[in-house]
Design a protein around this motif. Structure first.
Motif, short mmCIF file in Angstrom:
data_model
loop_
_atom_site.label_atom_id
_atom_site.label_comp_id
_atom_site.label_asym_id
_atom_site.label_seq_id
_atom_site.Cartn_x
_atom_site.Cartn_y
_atom_site.Cartn_z
N ALA A 176 -4.71 -2.76 -16.81
CA ALA A 176 -3.44 -3.48 -16.69
C ALA A 176 -2.28 -2.51 -16.79
O ALA A 176 -2.25 -1.66 -17.68
CB ALA A 176 -3.32 -4.54 -17.79
N VAL A 177 -1.32 -2.63 -15.88
CA VAL A 177 -0.12 -1.78 -15.88
C VAL A 177 0.98 -2.54 -16.61
O VAL A 177 1.46 -3.57 -16.14
CB VAL A 177 0.32 -1.42 -14.46
N VAL A 178 1.38 -2.03 -17.78
CA VAL A 178 2.41 -2.65 -18.61
C VAL A 178 3.38 -1.57 -19.07
O VAL A 178 2.97 -0.47 -19.44
CB VAL A 178 1.79 -3.35 -19.85
N ASP A 179 4.66 -1.90 -19.07
CA ASP A 179 5.70 -1.01 -19.58
C ASP A 179 5.95 -1.39 -21.04
O ASP A 179 6.43 -2.48 -21.33
CB ASP A 179 6.97 -1.19 -18.75
N TRP A 180 5.61 -0.50 -21.97
CA TRP A 180 5.69 -0.79 -23.41
C TRP A 180 7.00 -0.26 -23.96
O TRP A 180 7.30 0.92 -23.83
CB TRP A 180 4.51 -0.17 -24.14
N ARG A 181 7.78 -1.12 -24.61
CA ARG A 181 9.09 -0.74 -25.14
C ARG A 181 9.24 -1.19 -26.60
O ARG A 181 8.92 -2.32 -26.95
CB ARG A 181 10.21 -1.41 -24.35
N GLU A 182 9.77 -0.30 -27.44
CA GLU A 182 10.11 -0.70 -28.80
C GLU A 182 11.42 -1.47 -28.77
O GLU A 182 12.38 -1.07 -28.11
CB GLU A 182 10.24 0.52 -29.71
N GLU A 240 1.26 1.23 -29.46
CA GLU A 240 0.27 2.27 -29.13
C GLU A 240 -1.11 1.64 -28.92
O GLU A 240 -1.83 2.00 -27.98
CB GLU A 240 0.21 3.31 -30.25
N ALA A 241 -1.48 0.69 -29.79
CA ALA A 241 -2.76 0.01 -29.61
C ALA A 241 -2.78 -0.78 -28.31
O ALA A 241 -3.80 -0.84 -27.60
CB ALA A 241 -3.03 -0.91 -30.80
N GLY A 242 -1.64 -1.40 -27.98
CA GLY A 242 -1.55 -2.16 -26.74
C GLY A 242 -1.71 -1.28 -25.52
O GLY A 242 -2.37 -1.65 -24.54
N ARG A 243 -1.09 -0.11 -25.53
CA ARG A 243 -1.24 0.83 -24.42
C ARG A 243 -2.70 1.17 -24.17
O ARG A 243 -3.17 1.20 -23.02
CB ARG A 243 -0.46 2.12 -24.71
N ALA A 244 -3.41 1.45 -25.26
CA ALA A 244 -4.83 1.81 -25.12
C ALA A 244 -5.64 0.63 -24.58
O ALA A 244 -6.51 0.80 -23.71
CB ALA A 244 -5.38 2.27 -26.46
#
Length: 277
Positions: free
Chosen positions: A97-103, A86-90
């Motif tokens: 930067a467009v990043v796909d964040w996955r657990e 969540e911190a990385g998304r923000a």
């Protein structure tokens, strides 16, 4: 084929402890205030750029994922700890930067074989408890001919010594769990990957740290911000004498590494290789 995670009770409990530990404190501040340059260093060493599909494993808040995305690569950031994602998304949104964040677990990545051109980890996968399993996954998800790149703290350097120091103040690790700084040994990494990786480069360099005026400031920051250190202090909460001893030891460690005016050098291994097969 996607490898399924170990579903034994002991493994689930261990991963739950790791997830909780890295959610303690404020690791995003450690990444952005103390070691912000490491991710970009790794991205440059792996020659990441447009047209590549990139995976950042144990990505935390995206110290490598975000600079990789800013090169024009298509980037997935995977981490075990949802608050870090969540911190990385923000942070990625603020930097454009467009990043796909996955657990996901570094020892059982939720991606098919050969999915990525570049697989990165910046002081991340080294904290997975089972080194062989993590190495196997890095190889599995990288396409043949693709690049695997890592920055890992060395056993002899500052962070390696920090973990050695804290070992005296924390419970013994579960059987089979290997020390994270082993990943900072080129010989250990070579043993893990074997002939599955070629064209290897392995260089020891250092992050120049000038965030702390003195040892006491380093100690106070890490005891409230860095998950493993926060966990050590929580373990000692009912033992004020040992808390005081850990206070002295942490400040002393930073003081011994001070090269003047609060500047420290934290050694790391920069390792890259190309997947064979």
């Amino acid at each position: 084929m996607t490898v399924q995670p170990d579903t034994t009770g002991a493994d689930r409990a261990l991963k739950a402890r790791h997830r909780a530990m890295w959610a303690l404190g404020d690791y995003p501040s450690v990444a952005t205030e103390v070691i912000p340059q490491l991710g970009a260093t790794l991205v440059a060493a792996c020659r990441t750029g447009p047209g590549q599909r990139v995976l950042d494993v144990a990505a935390g808040t995206g110290n490598a994922a975000i600079p990789a995305a800013l090169t024009g690569a298509e980037v997935v950031a995977c981490d075990l700890t949802p608050p870090l994602l969540e911190a990385g998304r923000a942070l990625a949104a603020r930097r454009g930067a467009v990043v796909d964040w996955r657990e996901g677990d570094a020892e059982a990545l939720p991606f098919p074989d050969g999915s990525f051109d570049v697989v990165l980890s910046c002081v991340g996968v080294m904290f997975a408890p089972h080194h062989r399993a993590a190495a196997d996954e890095l190889v599995r998800v990288c396409r043949p001919g693709g690049t695997i790149g890592m920055i890992n703290w060395t056993p002899q350097g500052f962070i390696g010594q920090l973990f050695g120091l804290m070992k005296a103040y924390t419970p013994p690790p579960p059987p089979g769990m290997q020390p994270p700084p082993l990943w900072g040994s080129a010989a250990h990494v070579r043993e893990l990957f074997g002939d599955r990786v070629a064209e290897v480069t392995a260089t020891v360099d250092a992050a120049v740290i000038d965030r702390f005026a003195d040892g006491a400031q380093f100690r106070d920051f890490f005891k409230t911000h860095y998950g493993p250190t926060v966990a050590a202090y929580r373990h000692l909460a009912a033992e004020p004498g040992r808390v005081a001893a850990l206070d002295r030891d942490l400040a002393g460690l930073a003081h011994r590494h001070d090269r003047g005016n609060g500047v420290m050098r934290w050694d790391y291994l920069l390792w890259t290789g190309r997947r064979t097969g």
